[in-house]
Design an enzyme around this catalytic site. Structure first.
Site, PDB file in Angstrom:
ATOM      1  N   GLY A 326       0.726  -0.957   0.061  1.00  3.59           N
ATOM      2  CA  GLY A 326       0.015   0.036  -0.100  1.00  3.59           C
ATOM      3  C   GLY A 326       0.884   1.218   0.104  1.00  3.59           C
ATOM      4  N   SER A 327       0.425   2.136   0.681  1.00  2.00           N
ATOM      5  CA  SER A 327       1.037   3.759   0.711  1.00  2.00           C
ATOM      6  C   SER A 327       2.429   3.690   1.369  1.00  2.00           C
ATOM      7  CB  SER A 327       0.133   4.635   1.203  1.00  2.00           C
ATOM      8  OG  SER A 327      -1.094   4.705   0.408  1.00  2.00           O
ATOM      9  N   THR A 328       3.069   2.827   2.178  1.00  2.00           N
ATOM     10  CA  THR A 328       4.059   2.568   2.744  1.00  2.00           C
ATOM     11  C   THR A 328       5.310   2.387   1.666  1.00  2.00           C
ATOM     12  OG1 THR A 328       4.348   0.313   3.055  1.00  2.00           O
ATOM     13  CG2 THR A 328       3.250   1.256   4.735  1.00  2.00           C
ATOM     14  N   PHE A 329       4.784   2.063   0.221  1.00  4.67           N
ATOM     15  CA  PHE A 329       5.472   1.845  -0.712  1.00  4.67           C
ATOM     16  C   PHE A 329       5.778   3.133  -1.309  1.00  4.67           C
ATOM     17  CE2 PHE A 329       6.575   0.682  -5.180  1.00  4.67           C
ATOM     18  CZ  PHE A 329       7.491  -0.194  -5.032  1.00  4.67           C
TER      19      PHE A 329
END
Length: 647
Positions: A326-329
């Site tokens: 998800g947005s941790t990428f």
């Protein structure tokens, strides 16, 4: 030619000296033989007489003590405890059924154990001891010993059995041992005679199996004299084996216990890394299980409960589980674009709430959009459209290259079972594996950690540690073997531009410390321990256009298995990073509400090395935290194990 008297006399003297020398050597040799014969015939006569009667001498292997396992502070993680058992040697027993019938009058034998023992007796060589029953009481052990003359071939023995004093806390890390099976023998190329001993314990999972040869040690042997009915008369000789080597882990038991307790009943995982050494300080996976049940032989009922649990308690989610990040990428994409010169830190992208590509719309999580967004704001508020735009500028292969530099898509060499490689897709990968060309839509999905991208909690923790330090942090689980420190790997500079790295770090800092940051409510207010982080929410289902038109169904209204995964990664302190943390809550919903609170609590627990003061939390959160701290059931390590700790 006639010899002179003088020459004759000299020749006689030479012959006499040679004769004396040869004679002396012969006498010495005869003397040595005589002494050796006397030793064999007088001093060692009994021993060699017994050895000549092979049916009266048995050679039995002595299993060595298995190496112990400790945490980084010397607290026992895997121990050995005494185990009273009864073994039988078929060739000494004679009538096996008759002997077992006599034994049953002294000790209760479980039908299942007895059936297993009978099968084992038939299939094993007649001279191999077979365990009839184990874990008997001292009273039962004594009764058998006293009645041994009436029990030919039966021997009560004291052995060692594995014991895990911290139960569920280390189940996924250390694993467990169990009796060696035919399957084990078929899959491992190991000629160690210890493996032929029935019910000999070997590692089945985790560190126990990865470090099996180090922990096992080598066998000893003993010679015993038995009489005509197989009763052991005396021990003739013994050679002790070498015990297994002891291991010291990088794990901190207090922190590991807290992580397991804090994850609670969730299907979740968390990893804590020391950013300076790469030491894994904790690797939690819930729900867990009691590994001692496997050592004793788990019941069908207990095993069915574990395998039938939808939360998968047997899986080590911290290294085995792979999830769309998800947005941790997004930090990966941001740093790749900065390094490629595709974007400048202050450059903005307009977010109307979606991006159109062909006849399809790729939506931002915020339906109305974020307006003009720069890199800092894109991380702080987690704007998807900003990363759609960047990804099209640099392409998926540049994103993949940066992801690998940060540790994603790498199977790290840590001594746990089923360590996952994850997946960082490229154009070539899709063509080779899927037989399809890469599409721009695939790039947009990858840019926000969806689509084909998969990462484990361990990899996300490594990524975060590398972002925090700019160094090649490599995870380490084994800290020392027999007190010999193991090398710290990596540590080199990753070659990032300090200014670009700082831009990403500041964006992560604002996620937790800016009022509009997605994790602001879960911030740390203690200035010395301020945290930088990133929330993530990864979808596990497709949202159709029709559903968007009538309103996306809330996670809470969906079945558990269709809810989004919740993620959060963080490091602290921001100004001097010491730890990196990743948390994944399967089907937990939003990263800011499900994963961030857990990560924040773990960070504080690690930095304070115990329960943090309430002043470290936001004012409005303190009553809830105080209640939560009281409810957590933590182990009392100050009195742990009644002395079973090592200085």
């Amino acid at each position: 030619m006639k010899r002179s008297p003088k020459d004759t006399a000299e020749s006689s003297r030479r012959i006499s000296r040679r004769g004396l020398l040869v004679g002396g050597i012969q006498l010495a040799f005869i003397g040595v033989l005589g002494l050796r014969m006397r030793q064999l015939q007088v001093k060692e006569a009994d021993q060699y007489r017994l050895l000549a009667e092979e049916n009266r001498i048995n050679i039995r292997l002595l299993p060595p003590p298995r190496g112990l396992i400790y945490d980084r502070n010397g607290i026992t993680v895997a121990d050995n405890t005494q185990n009273y058992r009864i073994v039988m040697v078929r060739e000494d027993a004679g009538d096996v059924d008759e002997v077992i019938a006599r034994l049953q009058k002294l000790v209760y034998l479980e039908p299942a154990d007895l059936e297993r023992a009978r099968k084992e007796i038939k299939r094993r060589s007649p001279f191999v001891p077979v365990t009839i029953t184990d874990r008997i009481t001292w009273e039962e052990f004594s009764r058998v010993a006293v009645n041994s003359p009436a029990l030919p071939g039966i021997t009560p023995e004291v052995g060692l059995s594995r014991y895990y004093p911290q139960y569920e806390d280390y189940a996924h890390i250390v694993g467990y041992v169990g009796p060696v099976s035919d399957y084990d023998l078929s899959r491992i190329d190991d000629q160690d005679p210890l493996l032929q001993i029935p019910k000999f314990q070997i590692g089945k999972s985790g560190i126990e199996t990865k470090m099996e040869k180090v922990l096992r040690g080598s066998a000893g042997a003993k010679q015993i004299e038995v009489n005509a009915v197989g009763r052991v008369m005396r021990e003739l000789g013994r050679r002790e084996g070498d015990p297994g080597e002891n291991l010291q882990l990088s794990i901190d038991s207090r922190l590991q216990n807290y992580v397991q307790a804090r994850l609670g009943e969730e299907s979740a995982a968390a990893v804590v890394l020391d950013t300076r050494t790469g030491d894994i300080l904790a690797a939690g996976s819930t729900p867990s299980f009691d590994p001692n049940k496997f050592v004793r032989g788990i019941s069908v009922k207990d095993y069915a409960e574990l395998t039938g649990n939808k939360y998968r308690p047997l899986a080590n989610k911290s290294v085995q589980g792979t999830y769309p990040p998800g947005s941790t990428f997004k930090m990966v994409v941001a740093l790749a674009a900065l390094e490629e010169g595709a974007v400048k830190p202050g450059e903005t992208v307009y977010c109307p709430g979606y991006m159109e590509l062909g006849d399809r719309r790729f939506h931002c999580w915020k339906r109305g959009g974020h307006g003009q967004v720069d890199l800092n704001k894109s991380l702080q508020q987690s704007c998807d459209v900003y990363y759609y735009d960047l990804s099209l500028r640099i392409g998926v292969d540049k994103i993949a290259e940066m992801a690998r530099r940060l540790g994603l898509g790498t199977r790290f060499d840590v001594e746990m079972s089923a360590v996952a490689e994850g997946l960082i897709p490229t154009r070539a990968w899709k063509q080779e594996v899927r037989g399809q060309a890469w599409l721009k839509g695939d790039t947009l999905n990858a840019s926000i950690g969806q689509g084909f991208v998969l990462a484990s909690p361990l990899q996300l923790a490594v990524m975060t540690a590398r972002l925090a330090t700019g160094k090649e942090v490599v995870p380490r689980l084994i800290k020392a073997i027999n007190d010999v420190e193991q090398p710290i790997k990596g540590g080199g500079d990753l070659g990032f531009s300090p200014s670009f790295l700082r831009e990403v770090q500041e964006g992560m800092y604002n996620v937790s410390n800016s009022r509009r940051g997605t994790a602001y409510s879960m911030r740390i207010v203690e200035d010395a321990f301020r945290m930088a982080g990133k929330t993530g929410t990864s979808q596990v289902r497709n949202i159709t256009a029709a559903e968007r038109a009538r309103g996306v169904v809330r996670n809470a209204d969906l079945p558990w298995e269709r809810r989004d995964h919740a993620l959060f990664v963080s490091y602290a302190p921001y100004d001097d990073p010491r730890i990196a943390v990743s948390v994944v809550v399967e089907h937990g919903g939003g990263g800011s509400t499900a994963a961030a609170p857990i990560a924040r609590d773990i960070v504080l627990q690690a930095l304070y090395e115990g329960t943090p003061p309430l002043t470290a939390y936001p004012q409005k959160d303190r009553p809830r935290i105080e209640s939560q701290q009281k409810k957590l059931v933590l182990r009392d390590f100050d009195n742990f194990g009644k002395g079973k700790t090592r200085a």
